[in-house]
Design a protein around this motif. Structure first.
Motif, PDB file in Angstrom:
ATOM      1  N   VAL A 124       0.842  -1.200   0.000  1.00 61.19           N
ATOM      2  CA  VAL A 124       0.000   0.000   0.000  1.00 61.19           C
ATOM      3  C   VAL A 124       0.882   1.258   0.000  1.00 61.19           C
ATOM      4  CG1 VAL A 124      -1.528   1.371   1.489  1.00 61.19           C
ATOM      5  CG2 VAL A 124      -2.079  -1.015   0.988  1.00 61.19           C
ATOM      6  N   MET A 381      -3.649  14.710  -7.003  1.00 60.47           N
ATOM      7  CA  MET A 381      -4.320  13.905  -8.012  1.00 60.47           C
ATOM      8  C   MET A 381      -3.345  13.068  -8.837  1.00 60.47           C
ATOM      9  SD  MET A 381      -7.556  16.352  -9.086  1.00 60.47           S
ATOM     10  CE  MET A 381      -8.410  15.082 -10.014  1.00 60.47           C
ATOM     11  N   ALA A 383      -0.271  10.077  -9.419  1.00 61.07           N
ATOM     12  CA  ALA A 383       0.067   8.743  -8.902  1.00 61.07           C
ATOM     13  C   ALA A 383       1.182   8.158  -9.756  1.00 61.07           C
ATOM     14  CB  ALA A 383      -1.160   7.832  -8.928  1.00 61.07           C
ATOM     15  N   ARG A 399      -3.639  -5.411  -1.420  1.00 63.14           N
ATOM     16  CA  ARG A 399      -4.924  -5.946  -0.945  1.00 63.14           C
ATOM     17  C   ARG A 399      -6.035  -4.942  -1.230  1.00 63.14           C
ATOM     18  NH1 ARG A 399      -7.858  -5.863   3.717  1.00 63.14           N
ATOM     19  NH2 ARG A 399      -9.229  -7.676   3.959  1.00 63.14           N
ATOM     20  N   GLN A 400      -5.718  -3.666  -1.159  1.00 57.22           N
ATOM     21  CA  GLN A 400      -6.736  -2.645  -1.421  1.00 57.22           C
ATOM     22  C   GLN A 400      -7.202  -2.656  -2.869  1.00 57.22           C
ATOM     23  OE1 GLN A 400      -5.328   1.182  -0.023  1.00 57.22           O
ATOM     24  NE2 GLN A 400      -5.885   0.654   2.073  1.00 57.22           N
ATOM     25  N   LEU A 403      -9.523  -5.628  -3.315  1.00 55.53           N
ATOM     26  CA  LEU A 403     -10.872  -5.361  -2.783  1.00 55.53           C
ATOM     27  C   LEU A 403     -11.644  -4.463  -3.750  1.00 55.53           C
ATOM     28  CD1 LEU A 403     -10.113  -4.825   1.004  1.00 55.53           C
ATOM     29  CD2 LEU A 403     -11.886  -6.353   0.111  1.00 55.53           C
ATOM     30  N   ARG A 404     -10.966  -3.426  -4.205  1.00 58.02           N
ATOM     31  CA  ARG A 404     -11.606  -2.495  -5.147  1.00 58.02           C
ATOM     32  C   ARG A 404     -12.099  -3.236  -6.380  1.00 58.02           C
ATOM     33  NH1 ARG A 404      -7.264   0.713  -8.057  1.00 58.02           N
ATOM     34  NH2 ARG A 404      -7.155  -1.257  -9.170  1.00 58.02           N
ATOM     35  N   TYR A 407     -15.213  -5.232  -5.978  1.00 53.52           N
ATOM     36  CA  TYR A 407     -16.477  -4.515  -5.755  1.00 53.52           C
ATOM     37  C   TYR A 407     -16.752  -3.422  -6.793  1.00 53.52           C
ATOM     38  CZ  TYR A 407     -17.213  -6.949  -1.376  1.00 53.52           C
ATOM     39  OH  TYR A 407     -17.448  -7.923  -0.438  1.00 53.52           O
ATOM     40  N   LEU A 408     -15.955  -3.385  -7.867  1.00 48.32           N
ATOM     41  CA  LEU A 408     -16.244  -2.387  -8.912  1.00 48.32           C
ATOM     42  C   LEU A 408     -17.649  -2.605  -9.452  1.00 48.32           C
ATOM     43  CD1 LEU A 408     -13.007  -1.921 -11.061  1.00 48.32           C
ATOM     44  CD2 LEU A 408     -14.204  -0.207  -9.679  1.00 48.32           C
ATOM     45  N   LEU A 410     -21.255  -4.601  -8.351  1.00 55.50           N
ATOM     46  CA  LEU A 410     -21.902  -5.265  -7.222  1.00 55.50           C
ATOM     47  C   LEU A 410     -22.809  -6.404  -7.693  1.00 55.50           C
ATOM     48  CD1 LEU A 410     -22.740  -2.140  -5.013  1.00 55.50           C
ATOM     49  CD2 LEU A 410     -20.842  -3.749  -4.761  1.00 55.50           C
TER      50      LEU A 410
END
Lengths: 421, 472
Positions: A124, A381, A383, A399-400, A403-404, A407-408, A410
């Motif tokens: 992360v 803004m 990255a 891991r983030q 997860l994202r 769940y992009l 549902l």
């Protein structure tokens, strides 16, 4: 079972291949070298080290270069103060190795023993462009927190750069509370401990105990007491900082840097003259303690102007949000620091404080930590698009991001979410 | 962590001026009874807008806070209100014209989750007034009774463009007490900051904090109730059952008269929620817990206005949209406790994309100073995964949506003619880390000016201290 074993082997092999340092070349870069900005630059990394960098550098034949198309290229960002890799969930004590309040040891605590390169905080942090971390122990039962370390964020088993990079000491309100309730007690303890450590092992031949430290603590503090190891001192009030300057002036060999130093700006000239660097959080502008009444976001600008070597870190959630050091540096610019000084404060300045000459820069001989950005690195803004550690390109997954990605959408009309990965 | 405890939902009753004012009909027995019963606004706002001259912010880039952006626009502030927006507005002689040609003008930021005043600076034990930890249900306490108006944090938030905020009790309790909504204007008293005619709110809290504070209280094993998430739910439900009974008594008395029921301060607040007068703001991290709480609200017939922190809202964004419940979120906090472990940087844009109400909140005396940057980070992270949100839309997270969640959107939260002139002039694009609030107007009065030391307020606490009047 066999299948599991095989797939593990395959995975290991893959990691081994990925981890092998390749030759990397980046052209057409807006290059921050750690000291200056060079437009149209090329950087070449071979076997984990920079072999050429600048507007005169060229790509070796046979190497496929990445055209940065004018994008920012910087050394990997260096978080000068963090708790990355020693905490998984802050409030769960079993997963949090920051402080050891029940331990009887102080300086002998060596935090690198607790480092987990596979902690979720490591990727992360890395995916936001931070490739080097100074990791500091927290204060438990002693004004001596123990020894902190420097690591990279590759997640590799050998990712510790320096195990005993510094010892960490608490003065001011915190030190007073840990030594009996008064600053006077903290200073008495510190003087006694330095004397114990300087005279180690001689005075311990007859006894296991010194005036302030047991045998192992004295042994651990000895390099710092003799000037061979960096001492980080957490301190804020101007009068407390002045005492640290006095300590340094009385013991010129000591290698001291301050952490926090909220009221440092009030005695900036003295700090500069004493050659004491400062690691600070530029957000700190509230009188959150009586020892920090003079807090202002102008601290960094005023210290730098006086000639103090300043590194920037993010203190608030230093285990999970050390990545915010870039935003913190951007805010330092908004509050008067030049863009170059802010970049220096998160690249080469921490490296010089920790005595790591080949980190935090992209020059011939530097370690191959490199980040390509999609905008100004200090902008909120922006990255990274590519991250290299020791010349090896890093995954931008964590891991983030998993997860994202799960769940992009549902939609679970076919199968539960647990089947999506 | 300190903030882990502060993040709680508190139950707050809405006993607003609207609820107690204007009922002077001689024939209305019910209202007469209510009036006679007790004053529902015993600590009324004394805030008055400060005097101001008409001001024209000329030739600016303007985010209206409703999802639109206008270039080369003028905004006229007059008599404390936004008088007019448009191109090339005509100026009368009495208007002070400010060239805003390289500036950005937005509605003031509204933070619906702050503990300024109740957990002020300095963070000494004598000033820790945000959690009434004495029992798991303390719906009877009100944040305004613990807030210290001399908290220097108010001035820092002002410099960050925050013009209104909700001060909440902490999250130690199942029902933490009432929140208070204030204008970010320094005052000698809390009443002098209270947002006129704003509803009351109730803070409640899910999850780890109540069970840690009470079940594991004081290191005893076991402590008290609740000890588990099961105990949390049982605790809320038992209280709601009492509140329903209490409400029945009062309703009956209002209809039929007779002996007035005995007042109960705790149940006054819970009844206010059941009556629809008090807005529920509930600290809740996990998606599965939010789903349980939604069912509980239906069981007892009340509405949840917003889940706070809501780090897993992205997992049930569709349900939150359907239930019309707001999520008050950070851009990227995660992992400081188990229920925050699944935090992701795309939470806010995913909630927005699902059509649910997204709010950027701080819960922090540092974070409140740059909520615009939090919105910018969330916006950028959303765009990287293909969620196309404009900056103008993102500004709704900072003013309109929080204003709606606080029941003050008819007065503030957007740049529309007739609304309070709560306005920020930014030095540049407020989605850039380098931009800062240059001028902050509250009800048309200049309350902060970065270039003028006379408009850099200093609280009593900082007078005569190192750095008094410094640019912070």
């Amino acid at each position: 079972m066999i299948r599991t074993f095989l797939s593990a082997c395959v995975a290991t092999a893959c990691i081994a291949v990925m981890a092998e340092a390749q030759t990397v070349a980046v052209t057409n870069a807006k290059l921050w070298t750690g000291e200056e900005l060079v437009e149209g630059a090329t950087v070449v990394i071979r076997d984990g080290k920079v072999t050429a960098a600048g507007d005169e550098a060229s790509v070796p034949s046979g190497v496929e270069a990445i055209d940065a198309e004018g994008a920012w290229v910087t050394p990997g960002i260096f978080s000068a103060f963090s708790r990355v890799g020693i905490v998984e969930v802050g409030a769960e004590d079993t997963t949090n190795d920051t402080a050891a309040p029940m331990s009887t040891f102080g300086p002998a605590l060596q935090l690198s023993d607790a480092f987990n390169p596979l902690a979720t905080t490591v990727p992360v942090t890395r995916t936001e462009g931070v490739t080097r971390i100074a990791v500091a122990p927290g204060f438990g039962s002693s004004m001596f927190a123990g020894q902190g370390f420097i690591a990279d964020t590759s997640g590799e088993p050998d990712s510790i750069t320096e195990e005993k990079a510094f010892t960490f000491i608490n003065l001011g309100e915190g030190g007073a509370g840990l030594t009996g309730g008064s600053r006077a007690a903290a200073w008495a303890t510190l003087r006694a401990a330095l004397a114990d450590a300087r005279t180690f092992p001689a005075r311990y031949i007859a006894s296991d105990e010194g005036d302030a430290l047991g045998r192992l603590d004295a042994q651990a503090l000895a390099p710092a007491a003799r000037g061979d190891q960096l001492i980080l001192v957490a301190v804020d009030r101007a009068s407390d900082i002045r005492k640290v300057i006095d300590l340094k002036n009385d013991n010129q060999a000591l290698n001291i840097a301050l952490v926090s130093a909220r009221e440092g700006w009030m005695i900036a000239e003295d700090l500069a003259e004493a050659g004491i660097p400062v690691i600070l959080d530029p957000y700190a502008n509230l009188p959150s303690r009586f020892e920090a009444l003079g807090s202002t976001q102008k601290n960094a600008e005023r210290l730098i102007e006086a000639g103090v070597n300043v590194a920037i870190a993010y203190f608030d959630d230093d285990s999970h949000q050390a990545r915010l050091v870039l935003q913190a540096a951007g805010n330092a610019v908004a509050n008067g620091v030049s863009h170059e000084d802010a970049m220096r404060a998160i690249t080469s300045a921490p490296a010089t404080i920790y005595g790591l000459d080949d980190i935090g820069t992209l020059e011939t001989g530097s370690v191959g930590d490199l980040v390509i950005w999609d905008g100004d690195p200090l902008e909120v803004m922006s990255a990274p698009t590519h991250v290299y550690v020791n010349g090896v390109e890093q995954s931008l997954e964590s891991r983030q991001t998993k997860l994202r990605d799960r769940y992009l959408s549902l939609d679970e009309s076919e199968r539960p979410m647990g089947f999506k990965r | 962590m300190k903030h882990a405890l502060r993040i709680a939902g508190a139950a707050v009753l809405l006993m607003s001026a609207a609820a107690c004012g204007g009922n002077d009909s001689e024939n209305d027995k019910s209202n007469q009874n209510q009036e006679a019963a007790f004053n529902k606004d015993p600590y009324p706002s004394t805030y008055e807008p400060y005097p101001s001259n008409p001001i024209l912010l000329q030739d600016a880039t303007v985010y209206d806070g409703l999802g639109s952006v206008f270039e080369h626009y003028d905004v006229l502030l007059r008599d404390g209100n936004i008088a007019e927006l448009g191109e090339n507005l005509e100026v009368s002689d009495d208007v002070e014209v400010i060239d805003a040609s390289d500036k950005v003008v937005t509605p003031g930021i509204i933070d619906n989750h702050s503990h300024l005043g109740v957990y002020p600076s300095p963070s000494v034990s004598s000033l820790q007034d945000g959690n009434e930890i004495s029992a798991p249900v303390t719906a009877e306490v009100w944040a305004e009774h613990g807030a210290w108006p001399q908290d220097p944090g108010f001035t820092r938030a002002l410099a960050g463009g925050v013009t209104s905020l909700q001060i909440l009790p902490g999250s130690a309790n199942l029902f933490g007490g009432r929140g208070v909504i204030v204008k970010n204007v320094l005052s000698r008293t809390v009443q002098g900051m209270k947002f006129p005619d704003a509803p009351y709110t109730l803070k409640m809290a899910c999850g780890e904090n109540p069970k840690r504070v009470y079940g594991y209280g004081g290191g005893r094993f076991p402590g008290g109730s609740p000890y588990s998430r099961m105990g949390n739910l049982a605790g809320y439900r038992s209280s709601w059952i009492q509140a329903q009974e209490y409400k029945r008594k009062w309703d009956k008395w209002e209809d039929e008269g007779g002996d007035m029921p005995t007042r109960d301060l705790e149940l006054d607040t819970l009844k206010g929620v059941l009556d629809g007068d008090i807005l529920v703001h509930m600290h809740c991290y996990r998606a599965d817990e939010m789903a349980q709480i939604i069912d509980m609200s239906k069981e007892f017939g009340y509405k949840i206005t917003a889940f706070h922190h809501a780090v897993e809202s992205y997992k049930i964004a569709d349900k939150l949209a359907e239930e019309e419940i707001c999520s008050s979120m950070w851009a990227d906090w995660w992992g400081f406790k188990m229920e925050a472990y699944d935090g992701i940087r795309e939470n806010i844009p995913l909630v927005h994309q699902a059509g649910a109400c997204a709010i950027v909140h701080s819960d922090s005396d540092i974070g409140i100073q740059r909520l615009n940057q939090e919105a910018a980070k969330a916006l950028a992270d959303g765009r990287r995964v293909g969620i196309d949100i404009s900056k103008a839309d993102a500004w709704t997270w900072l003013s309109a949506n929080p204003a709606k969640s606080l029941g003050i959107f008819d007065q503030t939260g957007s740049l529309e003619a007739g609304k309070d002139a709560d306005v920020v002039v930014w030095s540049g694009d407020p989605f850039s880390v380098y931009s800062q609030a240059e001028k902050v107007y509250v009800d048309g009065a200049l309350m902060f000016d970065r270039d003028n030391p006379d408009f850099n307020p200093v609280t009593d606490f900082e007078l005569g201290q190192p750095g008094e009047g410094d640019m912070k």
